[in-house]
Write a protein that holds these residues in place. Structure first.
Motif: not given
Length: 256
Positions: A14-29
């Motif tokens: 599965p995607n690591q939690l850090n990967t999910i955080k990075i992708r959420l940060d990208t959508v925020r930016d």
């Protein structure tokens, strides 16, 4: 998070939690970026808007695009957008190694530093020479124990390797200095690289010690290893490289 749970249920990675955080940060930016361009809904975002966003940091294009593709695929599936503006985009990856390596002059300077009498700590010299001349990893060096040495042949069998490696004179001399340092600590720890924190334990030195040992030379261990791997990749067939160093085919191909 749903994908993460499904992957775990299917035995997939599965995607690591850090990967999910990075992708959420990208959508925020991205949201902040397109708001500044006058958008008020996701439905009005175009491929050109995404290109402008990705152009803000070309080095992160592949990482950012992975998050945008996942986000807009979900948005399209749920009806939040009528079309997926990320579909036409790509992130071409240059083949081959693109990291930092040392010039021949820099390598000669380091070799002289680690093979000359002086104030250099024995751990620095051994870690540096082993990585620069034999492409050893920090894990191999950390886990190296006394029972893996064959002094009569100046040979070492690093953890994870199936063959003995005969060390050159300079690296063996540095290893011998590490053994003298180990003796001065009066320890029963079986590892070659023993520090005060591990003197009374059976544990190997931490990865941070490998990095800190090379700090006086202003280097990271991976730069030394990458320099040697790049040289070996130019001289050896990839099958020879994987056999000699115990690397995977994909790992070795990165340097070809």
């Amino acid at each position: 998070m749903d994908q993460r749970e499904r992957a775990a249920a299917l035995g997939l990675r599965p995607n690591q939690l850090n990967t999910i955080k990075i992708r959420l940060d990208t959508v925020r930016d991205l949201a902040l970026h397109i708001t500044s361009r006058g958008h008020r809904t996701w439905a009005s975002v175009t491929t050109e808007d995404l290109e402008a966003f990705l152009a803000l940091n070309p080095a992160r294009r592949a990482s950012w695009l992975a998050g945008l593709r996942q986000f807009f695929a979900h948005a399209h599936h749920t009806g939040a957008v009528l079309h997926n503006p990320a579909s036409p985009l790509d992130a071409p990856q240059a083949r081959g190694f693109r990291g930092t390596v040392l010039t021949l002059d820099q390598q000669r300077t380091l070799y002289h530093r680690w093979n000359s009498p002086g104030e250099t700590h024995p751990h620095e010299a051994f870690i540096g020479l082993a990585a620069l001349l034999h492409a050893t990893t920090t894990t191999e060096l950390r886990l190296l124990t006394l029972d893996r040495l064959t002094p009569a042949r100046h040979a070492v069998r690093f953890p994870g390797c199936t063959l003995d490696l005969t060390l050159d004179e300079a690296t063996w001399k540095a290893l011998t200095a590490c053994l003298r340092h180990r003796t001065s600590l009066r320890t029963d720890n079986p590892h070659i690289l023993v520090i005060r924190l591990t003197r009374t334990t059976q544990e190997p030195a931490g990865a941070a010690h490998m990095r800190d040992s090379l700090a006086p030379a202003g280097l990271l261990p991976r730069i030394l290893r990458s320099t040697r791997l790049l040289t070996l990749a130019a001289e050896l067939d990839i099958k020879q490289l994987t056999a000699a160093l115990g690397m995977s085919y994909n790992g070795a191909a990165h340097y070809v």
